[in-house]
Design a protein around this motif. Structure first.
Motif, PDB file in Angstrom:
ATOM      1  N   GLY A 113     115.913  31.268  39.631  1.00 47.58           N
ATOM      2  CA  GLY A 113     116.338  32.184  38.462  1.00 47.58           C
ATOM      3  C   GLY A 113     115.140  32.212  37.698  1.00 47.58           C
ATOM      4  O   GLY A 113     115.100  33.031  36.637  1.00 47.58           O
ATOM      5  N   GLU A 114     113.883  31.317  38.032  1.00 52.71           N
ATOM      6  CA  GLU A 114     112.699  31.536  37.339  1.00 52.71           C
ATOM      7  C   GLU A 114     111.598  32.160  38.134  1.00 52.71           C
ATOM      8  O   GLU A 114     111.315  31.903  39.345  1.00 52.71           O
ATOM      9  N   VAL A 115     111.025  33.183  37.590  1.00 52.38           N
ATOM     10  CA  VAL A 115     110.069  33.951  38.149  1.00 52.38           C
ATOM     11  C   VAL A 115     108.759  33.129  37.925  1.00 52.38           C
ATOM     12  O   VAL A 115     108.273  32.806  37.207  1.00 52.38           O
ATOM     13  N   ARG A 116     108.211  32.728  39.499  1.00 49.90           N
ATOM     14  CA  ARG A 116     107.022  32.130  39.407  1.00 49.90           C
ATOM     15  C   ARG A 116     105.925  32.958  39.958  1.00 49.90           C
ATOM     16  O   ARG A 116     104.783  32.643  39.738  1.00 49.90           O
ATOM     17  N   GLN A 117     105.986  33.995  40.615  1.00 53.53           N
ATOM     18  CA  GLN A 117     105.118  34.960  40.990  1.00 53.53           C
ATOM     19  C   GLN A 117     105.425  36.488  40.506  1.00 53.53           C
ATOM     20  O   GLN A 117     106.475  36.755  40.691  1.00 53.53           O
ATOM     21  N   HIS A 118     104.401  37.085  39.931  1.00 50.67           N
ATOM     22  CA  HIS A 118     104.845  38.385  39.466  1.00 50.67           C
ATOM     23  C   HIS A 118     103.431  39.143  39.371  1.00 50.67           C
ATOM     24  O   HIS A 118     102.597  38.899  38.621  1.00 50.67           O
ATOM     25  N   SER A 119     103.290  40.001  40.397  1.00 48.51           N
ATOM     26  CA  SER A 119     101.855  40.619  40.430  1.00 48.51           C
ATOM     27  C   SER A 119     102.069  41.870  41.065  1.00 48.51           C
ATOM     28  O   SER A 119     103.218  42.604  41.049  1.00 48.51           O
ATOM     29  N   ASN A 120     101.194  42.577  41.546  1.00 45.71           N
ATOM     30  CA  ASN A 120     101.313  43.932  42.315  1.00 45.71           C
ATOM     31  C   ASN A 120     100.191  43.943  43.471  1.00 45.71           C
ATOM     32  O   ASN A 120      99.348  43.148  43.305  1.00 45.71           O
ATOM     33  N   THR A 121     100.711  44.757  44.443  1.00 47.85           N
ATOM     34  CA  THR A 121      99.848  44.825  45.807  1.00 47.85           C
ATOM     35  C   THR A 121      98.469  45.326  45.310  1.00 47.85           C
ATOM     36  O   THR A 121      97.585  44.982  46.039  1.00 47.85           O
TER      37      THR A 121
END
Length: 304
Positions: free
Chosen positions: A223-231
């Motif tokens: 439930g915890e966002v560890r990675q959040h990016s964009n290609t």
């Protein structure tokens, strides 16, 4: 279209996701035969546009018949998913392909794509439990990645023509045993344990995805966002990757390319703050337009 692999009776069957659920193509064909429609995702990919057009027309036909639709339609919640690409000839991976990931691991920005490979033993599906190989590693890490699935033979293709050879895209969790990966200069051992490449849930055709270099990408652990990016943070974009690889080896329909992971992996934390995946952890990979891939990690002691 969004394509799936349905595991049933020890066999992999082709499915198509629609608003109402998942169409089991083989089940539909038993009631309404059509020799032009493939029943296997690899045959579909190899058949190219002709097979894809035939499948699309057949899906419309199924949905247009209430009786046929009822017989062939599955509730997605009940589907046992296999890997959305079942038998790739090659699994090629690009390492350190996001700028911020290279920075977090104190690695220099690569001048050329760093390539390594995995094998078919690593493939598994959405919803499957993944056994932690605890006899050999205590440092299993997650990696959210976009996968390119080749649709046409590609040799010496230009960057401008590269994406025209792509069939579609999907999610993968490029699981990595960091202690094994770093044991030698070759990364392969840490990347190739059984089930270390859950793939799916959907294989989404290229026309539905559009630009693969502008997709939001996430990894969520318990439930915890560890990675959040964009290609868009890729060092080598998808067209560059396909073109580069094709200069050195022939890419075939059904080959898959794992394009690298963004920042936020366990390895990127200071050593004293690294908490690797453990029994019971639930990892979800989400990429814009490609759905959510979820797997639970389980202790090897519970599966052997």
């Amino acid at each position: 279209m969004k394509l799936v692999t349905i595991e049933q009776g020890g066999q992999n069957r082709l499915g198509v996701k629609v608003n109402e659920g998942i169409i089991d193509i083989e089940s539909a064909l038993e009631r309404l035969p059509n020799a032009d429609v493939p029943v296997d995702v690899m045959a579909l990919i190899e058949g190219g546009k002709k097979s894809l057009d035939a499948l699309a027309a057949y899906v419309d036909q199924v949905l247009g018949s209430a009786e046929l639709s009822e017989a062939a339609l599955l509730d997605e919640a009940t589907v046992q998913f296999g890997p959305c690409v079942t038998r790739p000839n090659k699994i090629i991976c690009v390492g350190l392909n996001y700028r911020k990931h290279a920075v977090e691991t104190n690695a220099p920005i690569p001048q050329y794509p760093i390539l390594f490979n995995k094998f078919n033993n690593t493939l598994t599906g959405h919803g499957k439990e993944i056994s932690l190989p605890e006899r050999v590693t205590s440092q299993v890490d997650y990696e959210a990645e976009l996968v390119i699935v080749m649709g046409q033979k590609a040799k010496y293709v230009s960057k401008e023509a590269a994406l025209g050879h792509v069939f579609g895209y999907c999610n993968v969790n490029d699981l990595s045993a960091r202690d094994l990966q770093m044991r030698t200069q070759q990364w392969l051992l840490g990347k190739s344990c059984d089930d270390f490449s859950p793939l799916g849930p959907y294989l989404v055709t290229a026309d539905e995805v559009g630009d693969p270099n502008e997709l939001e990408i996430k990894c969520i652990v318990n439930g915890e966002v560890r990675q959040h990016s964009n290609t868009s943070d890729m060092i080598f974009a998808c067209d560059e990757v396909v073109s580069y690889i094709s200069q050195h080896m022939t890419l075939e329909p059904g080959d898959i390319i794992l394009t690298g992971t963004p920042e936020g992996v366990v390895l990127g934390y200071p050593e004293e703050k690294r908490v690797y995946l453990k029994d019971g952890d639930i990892v979800t990979i989400e990429i814009e337009k490609l759905g959510s891939l979820t797997n639970r990690l389980v202790s090897e002691a519970y599966t052997n």
